[in-house]
Write a protein that holds these residues in place. Sequence first.
Motif, PDB file in Angstrom:
ATOM      1  N   LEU A 103       0.840  -1.190   0.000  1.00  0.00           N
ATOM      2  CA  LEU A 103       0.000   0.000   0.000  1.00  0.00           C
ATOM      3  C   LEU A 103       0.883   1.249   0.000  1.00  0.00           C
ATOM      4  O   LEU A 103       1.800   1.386   0.817  1.00  0.00           O
ATOM      5  N   LEU A 104       0.605   2.148  -0.941  1.00  0.00           N
ATOM      6  CA  LEU A 104       1.313   3.428  -1.049  1.00  0.00           C
ATOM      7  C   LEU A 104       0.306   4.555  -0.843  1.00  0.00           C
ATOM      8  O   LEU A 104      -0.704   4.628  -1.551  1.00  0.00           O
ATOM      9  N   HIS A 105       0.588   5.443   0.129  1.00  0.00           N
ATOM     10  CA  HIS A 105      -0.315   6.532   0.494  1.00  0.00           C
ATOM     11  C   HIS A 105       0.366   7.891   0.344  1.00  0.00           C
ATOM     12  O   HIS A 105       1.557   8.035   0.643  1.00  0.00           O
ATOM     13  N   VAL A 106      -0.405   8.888  -0.040  1.00  0.00           N
ATOM     14  CA  VAL A 106      -0.003  10.288   0.102  1.00  0.00           C
ATOM     15  C   VAL A 106      -1.199  11.024   0.684  1.00  0.00           C
ATOM     16  O   VAL A 106      -2.358  10.676   0.420  1.00  0.00           O
ATOM     17  N   GLY A 107      -0.938  12.059   1.474  1.00  0.00           N
ATOM     18  CA  GLY A 107      -2.053  12.765   2.082  1.00  0.00           C
ATOM     19  C   GLY A 107      -1.589  13.919   2.939  1.00  0.00           C
ATOM     20  O   GLY A 107      -0.483  14.457   2.771  1.00  0.00           O
ATOM     21  N   TYR A 108      -2.446  14.287   3.878  1.00  0.00           N
ATOM     22  CA  TYR A 108      -2.182  15.435   4.728  1.00  0.00           C
ATOM     23  C   TYR A 108      -2.749  15.174   6.118  1.00  0.00           C
ATOM     24  O   TYR A 108      -3.927  14.819   6.262  1.00  0.00           O
ATOM     25  N   LEU A 109      -1.905  15.321   7.147  1.00  0.00           N
ATOM     26  CA  LEU A 109      -2.323  15.193   8.539  1.00  0.00           C
ATOM     27  C   LEU A 109      -2.010  16.513   9.242  1.00  0.00           C
ATOM     28  O   LEU A 109      -0.837  16.855   9.414  1.00  0.00           O
ATOM     29  N   TYR A 110      -3.042  17.234   9.620  1.00  0.00           N
ATOM     30  CA  TYR A 110      -2.879  18.574  10.181  1.00  0.00           C
ATOM     31  C   TYR A 110      -2.537  18.497  11.671  1.00  0.00           C
ATOM     32  O   TYR A 110      -3.272  17.883  12.454  1.00  0.00           O
ATOM     33  N   PRO A 111      -1.415  19.100  12.083  1.00  0.00           N
ATOM     34  CA  PRO A 111      -1.051  19.093  13.505  1.00  0.00           C
ATOM     35  C   PRO A 111      -1.850  20.139  14.277  1.00  0.00           C
ATOM     36  O   PRO A 111      -1.910  21.311  13.894  1.00  0.00           O
ATOM     37  N   ILE A 112      -2.474  19.716  15.369  1.00  0.00           N
ATOM     38  CA  ILE A 112      -3.307  20.592  16.192  1.00  0.00           C
ATOM     39  C   ILE A 112      -2.549  20.970  17.461  1.00  0.00           C
ATOM     40  O   ILE A 112      -1.939  20.114  18.115  1.00  0.00           O
ATOM     41  N   GLY A 113      -2.612  22.272  17.799  1.00  0.00           N
ATOM     42  CA  GLY A 113      -1.936  22.746  18.990  1.00  0.00           C
ATOM     43  C   GLY A 113      -0.435  22.549  18.885  1.00  0.00           C
ATOM     44  O   GLY A 113       0.168  22.696  17.820  1.00  0.00           O
ATOM     45  N   ASP A 114       0.178  22.182  19.988  1.00  0.00           N
ATOM     46  CA  ASP A 114       1.617  21.890  20.015  1.00  0.00           C
ATOM     47  C   ASP A 114       1.825  20.425  19.649  1.00  0.00           C
ATOM     48  O   ASP A 114       2.425  19.662  20.410  1.00  0.00           O
TER      49      ASP A 114
END
Length: 255
Positions: A103-114
């Motif tokens: 499985l090959l993934h690309v994406g976006y994980l938004y960091p919340i706070g610190d």
Amino acid sequence: EEEEEDEATEGGLPRFVGLLGFDGRTRDAGLDLLGGGGRDYDSGTFGVLTLQLSSYPMGDREGAIRGIYAQVDFGVSLGLKSQEQLSDGSFGPVLSTTAMQFLLHVGYLYPIGDDDARVGAMLGFGLDSFSLGDNSSMSSSKYTFLRIGLAGDVRVYEELLRARVDVGYRLTFGVGDLTPTFGEDASANGFDIGLSLLATLEMGIVVGARFGFTRYGVSFTGAGASPADRPAGADGDSMTDKALNFGVQVGYALQ
């Protein structure tokens, strides 16, 4: 100014994490035939060698760009064997059997706070195959799919321990030898759920544990192949294919 830049870099998201692991995995497939009755395959628990690579390539930057994310997963079975139960209750010869996932993934994980949490979505392409030697009950399968996934990652204890949940829908394009063995054509889809814990120790050493569940549903249309063409050939109606995995991982993280 140099000290502030160093602090920002140290607090960034990991630019690379490599994990080698070992999973226990099961496979339970059930086929319903048009004329009644069915076929079943139950693997029991078998071992899988796994490799997972992930990266926030802009993880040391400031701003939203640092949430860009990529991940590769690979797994291959170790010492897996199968035997066909015959009509008289006895068992046939041992069949060569191999399970493989990619499985090959690309994406976006938004960091919340610190970086207390990370939430986002991923798009990936995958292959999930289960190869069986010739038999008169079940054919090999090879699911190729586009995966649309959501992920959430939360800090559990300081910088040491994080927990992550993944859910995904698998838009499946191919089913391998299930067609034409059990139908002239087939439509399929699937989903998966995963939970993992990851502890980052001193010097970048990473230790993890994970659990997952995957399910495919297949519907057949048209006549299946004759036994003369394929020993397992029959007219299939529908099939469910389920897998559980649980395992441990160890590796290295680069900030």
